[in-house]
Motif scaffolding. Structure first.
Motif, PDB file in Angstrom:
ATOM      1  N   PRO A 159     -40.008  12.841   8.085  1.00 41.73           N
ATOM      2  CA  PRO A 159     -40.623  11.621   8.624  1.00 41.73           C
ATOM      3  C   PRO A 159     -41.347  10.834   7.541  1.00 41.73           C
ATOM      4  O   PRO A 159     -41.902  11.409   6.602  1.00 41.73           O
ATOM      5  CB  PRO A 159     -41.621  12.152   9.667  1.00 41.73           C
ATOM      6  CG  PRO A 159     -41.140  13.525   9.995  1.00 41.73           C
ATOM      7  CD  PRO A 159     -40.522  14.049   8.733  1.00 41.73           C
ATOM      8  N   ASP A 160     -41.321   9.514   7.678  1.00 44.57           N
ATOM      9  CA  ASP A 160     -42.084   8.667   6.766  1.00 44.57           C
ATOM     10  C   ASP A 160     -43.572   8.855   7.034  1.00 44.57           C
ATOM     11  O   ASP A 160     -43.994   9.014   8.183  1.00 44.57           O
ATOM     12  CB  ASP A 160     -41.745   7.185   6.978  1.00 44.57           C
ATOM     13  CG  ASP A 160     -40.332   6.862   6.554  1.00 44.57           C
ATOM     14  OD1 ASP A 160     -39.771   7.617   5.751  1.00 44.57           O
ATOM     15  OD2 ASP A 160     -39.791   5.845   7.042  1.00 44.57           O
ATOM     16  N   SER A 161     -44.370   8.827   5.979  1.00 44.30           N
ATOM     17  CA  SER A 161     -45.818   8.859   6.171  1.00 44.30           C
ATOM     18  C   SER A 161     -46.262   7.473   6.621  1.00 44.30           C
ATOM     19  O   SER A 161     -45.641   6.464   6.290  1.00 44.30           O
ATOM     20  CB  SER A 161     -46.529   9.238   4.873  1.00 44.30           C
ATOM     21  OG  SER A 161     -46.256   8.295   3.855  1.00 44.30           O
ATOM     22  N   HIS A 162     -47.327   7.418   7.405  1.00 51.52           N
ATOM     23  CA  HIS A 162     -47.857   6.127   7.821  1.00 51.52           C
ATOM     24  C   HIS A 162     -49.363   6.234   7.962  1.00 51.52           C
ATOM     25  O   HIS A 162     -49.942   7.303   7.790  1.00 51.52           O
ATOM     26  CB  HIS A 162     -47.213   5.657   9.134  1.00 51.52           C
ATOM     27  CG  HIS A 162     -47.504   6.537  10.320  1.00 51.52           C
ATOM     28  ND1 HIS A 162     -48.647   6.420  11.058  1.00 51.52           N
ATOM     29  CD2 HIS A 162     -46.792   7.547  10.880  1.00 51.52           C
ATOM     30  CE1 HIS A 162     -48.643   7.303  12.039  1.00 51.52           C
ATOM     31  NE2 HIS A 162     -47.522   8.011  11.949  1.00 51.52           N
ATOM     32  N   ASP A 163     -49.987   5.132   8.256  1.00 50.14           N
ATOM     33  CA  ASP A 163     -51.442   5.027   8.253  1.00 50.14           C
ATOM     34  C   ASP A 163     -51.949   5.198   6.822  1.00 50.14           C
ATOM     35  O   ASP A 163     -51.177   5.167   5.868  1.00 50.14           O
ATOM     36  CB  ASP A 163     -52.077   6.050   9.199  1.00 50.14           C
ATOM     37  CG  ASP A 163     -51.769   5.757  10.660  1.00 50.14           C
ATOM     38  OD1 ASP A 163     -51.671   4.569  11.014  1.00 50.14           O
ATOM     39  OD2 ASP A 163     -51.621   6.709  11.437  1.00 50.14           O
ATOM     40  N   ILE A 164     -53.241   5.408   6.678  1.00 49.33           N
ATOM     41  CA  ILE A 164     -53.854   5.510   5.356  1.00 49.33           C
ATOM     42  C   ILE A 164     -53.764   6.955   4.890  1.00 49.33           C
ATOM     43  O   ILE A 164     -54.211   7.871   5.581  1.00 49.33           O
ATOM     44  CB  ILE A 164     -55.317   5.032   5.422  1.00 49.33           C
ATOM     45  CG1 ILE A 164     -55.349   3.564   5.871  1.00 49.33           C
ATOM     46  CG2 ILE A 164     -55.998   5.196   4.074  1.00 49.33           C
ATOM     47  CD1 ILE A 164     -56.727   3.056   6.208  1.00 49.33           C
ATOM     48  N   CYS A 165     -53.213   7.183   3.715  1.00 53.28           N
ATOM     49  CA  CYS A 165     -52.873   8.538   3.279  1.00 53.28           C
ATOM     50  C   CYS A 165     -54.073   9.463   3.215  1.00 53.28           C
ATOM     51  O   CYS A 165     -53.953  10.660   3.462  1.00 53.28           O
ATOM     52  CB  CYS A 165     -52.151   8.500   1.938  1.00 53.28           C
ATOM     53  SG  CYS A 165     -53.177   7.998   0.530  1.00 53.28           S
ATOM     54  N   PHE A 166     -55.265   8.928   2.886  1.00 53.89           N
ATOM     55  CA  PHE A 166     -56.436   9.798   2.764  1.00 53.89           C
ATOM     56  C   PHE A 166     -57.223   9.905   4.075  1.00 53.89           C
ATOM     57  O   PHE A 166     -58.299  10.488   4.109  1.00 53.89           O
ATOM     58  CB  PHE A 166     -57.351   9.334   1.622  1.00 53.89           C
ATOM     59  CG  PHE A 166     -57.736   7.884   1.662  1.00 53.89           C
ATOM     60  CD1 PHE A 166     -58.829   7.453   2.391  1.00 53.89           C
ATOM     61  CD2 PHE A 166     -57.007   6.942   0.943  1.00 53.89           C
ATOM     62  CE1 PHE A 166     -59.198   6.125   2.418  1.00 53.89           C
ATOM     63  CE2 PHE A 166     -57.372   5.599   0.962  1.00 53.89           C
ATOM     64  CZ  PHE A 166     -58.463   5.183   1.703  1.00 53.89           C
TER      65      PHE A 166
END
Length: 374
Positions: A187-194
């Motif tokens: 899956p693609d990452s989404h939202d703010i990574c931290f």
């Protein structure tokens, strides 16, 4: 060429590295460790840079037969991206951490180290196209990342490679599978990574703390109390702490934020319309500012928020006069300018929004400062 492939552990960067190898370049894979305490596993598609991602990147490098290293950039990332993000929200701004990461980490800290070690370029899995120093939108409009790359200087672009920008995302996944890369369906990452929880308000509250203030209407009448301006952004409709809509039954939106007094102003959808944008820290992808006003298309969000405009370089920044109004334009966001031609895909430059105005562009003329807000 000898190139450094930034491998996040996702499918895009893996295929980008594979294409660089296939093109005959000498490729070295690097995963950036951006957290001092990375989680063992990510939660679904939220976040990135976990131990799982580092392992996925290493396995992809093994399949490609390229050397692989993990470089620790956690301190630099905290200072240049996370701390900047928190400070911007505390100041009533709405920053985009992806822009700052590209500007300060991937194409500054990483690129500088790569150059010092004798590499000719940095390869990433961004969806954008680059030819002869010209940055353009990706073929896949839904995945286009030219907006978050518009903060790069001409010098940084000259040392960058974006091998997958000419291909739609579904085809990238197919290619990854054909190459035997296990991340093909990751899956693609989404939202703010931290902020893997996705709860930005809670994250900021823990960092900034309680700073009480008032929510007021356009007449200055107090409607509610709040715990800090970091919980609001221009254009926000939900979570305002109000009992209901305005007297006319229409919804209310955040239209202004004053971090000094802690005041959050709300108004109608009409109050959100802006016709002029001031921006600081202008970056021109050609390396130099235009001599005079230029017709362009202005974009104020990573996906959407575009309008025909006239832009002009002013004192290291820029002024944008919109041909049609935009809404939800906040200080701290980037305004990115694209060339006004039939394709409209060439990036001209960018700036960090410092103010907006509600005077219609056709009436502004040389009196561009009238009606400005800060």
């Amino acid at each position: 060429m000898r190139v450094l492939a930034a491998m996040s552990g996702g499918v895009d960067s893996a295929v980008a590295a594979a294409r660089a190898v296939e093109a005959g370049h000498e490729v070295i894979g690097v995963h950036l460790a951006l957290s001092a305490t990375p989680g063992t596993l990510r939660t679904g598609a939220r976040g990135c840079c976990s131990k799982e991602d580092a392992g996925d990147a290493r396995r992809a490098a093994d399949v490609l037969g390229i050397p692989f290293y993990v470089w620790d950039f956690a301190d630099r990332f905290k200072e240049d991206v996370i701390d900047d993000f928190v400070a911007a929200y505390a100041a009533g701004e709405t920053p985009n951490p992806c822009l700052r990461c590209n500007e300060k980490i991937k194409f500054s800290a990483l690129a500088d180290r790569a150059q010092a070690l004798g590499f000719d370029a940095v390869v990433t899995g961004h969806y954008a196209q680059l030819s002869d120093g010209v940055l353009r939108r990706a073929v896949d409009a839904d995945k286009d990342q030219s907006y978050v790359l518009a903060v790069l200087t001409a010098g940084q672009l000259s040392r960058a490679m974006f091998p997958i920008g000419d291909t739609p995302k579904p085809r990238i996944r197919d290619e990854a599978a054909e190459r035997g890369l296990a991340v093909a369906n990751k899956p693609d990452s989404h939202d703010i990574c931290f902020i893997p929880s996705g709860d930005t308000r809670a994250f900021l509250g823990a960092k900034i703390g309680v700073r009480p203030g008032a929510v007021v209407d356009t007449d200055g009448k107090k409607l509610a109390d709040h715990d800090g301006v970091h919980g609001f952004t221009i254009g926000q409709r939900k979570g305002l702490g109000l009992a209901g809509p305005a007297a006319d039954g229409k919804p209310r939106y955040v239209t202004g934020i004053d971090p000094d007094s802690g005041t959050v102003r709300v108004g109608s959808a009409e109050d959100l319309r802006v016709w002029t944008i001031d921006a600081e820290r202008a970056i021109w992808t050609s390396g130099s500012a235009p001599d005079g006003p230029i017709e362009c298309v202005a974009q104020v969000r990573a996906h959407g928020g575009t309008a025909a405009a006239v832009a002009e370089a002013v004192d290291g920044g820029l002024v944008v006069r919109l041909r049609e109004p935009l809404t939800g334009v906040a200080r701290g966001q980037a305004v990115v300018l694209y060339r006004a031609d039939p394709l409209g895909d060439e990036v001209i430059g960018s700036g960090t929004i410092s103010g907006t105005g509600q005077v219609e562009a056709s009436r502004v003329g040389s009196e561009a400062n009238a009606g400005r807000t800060r």
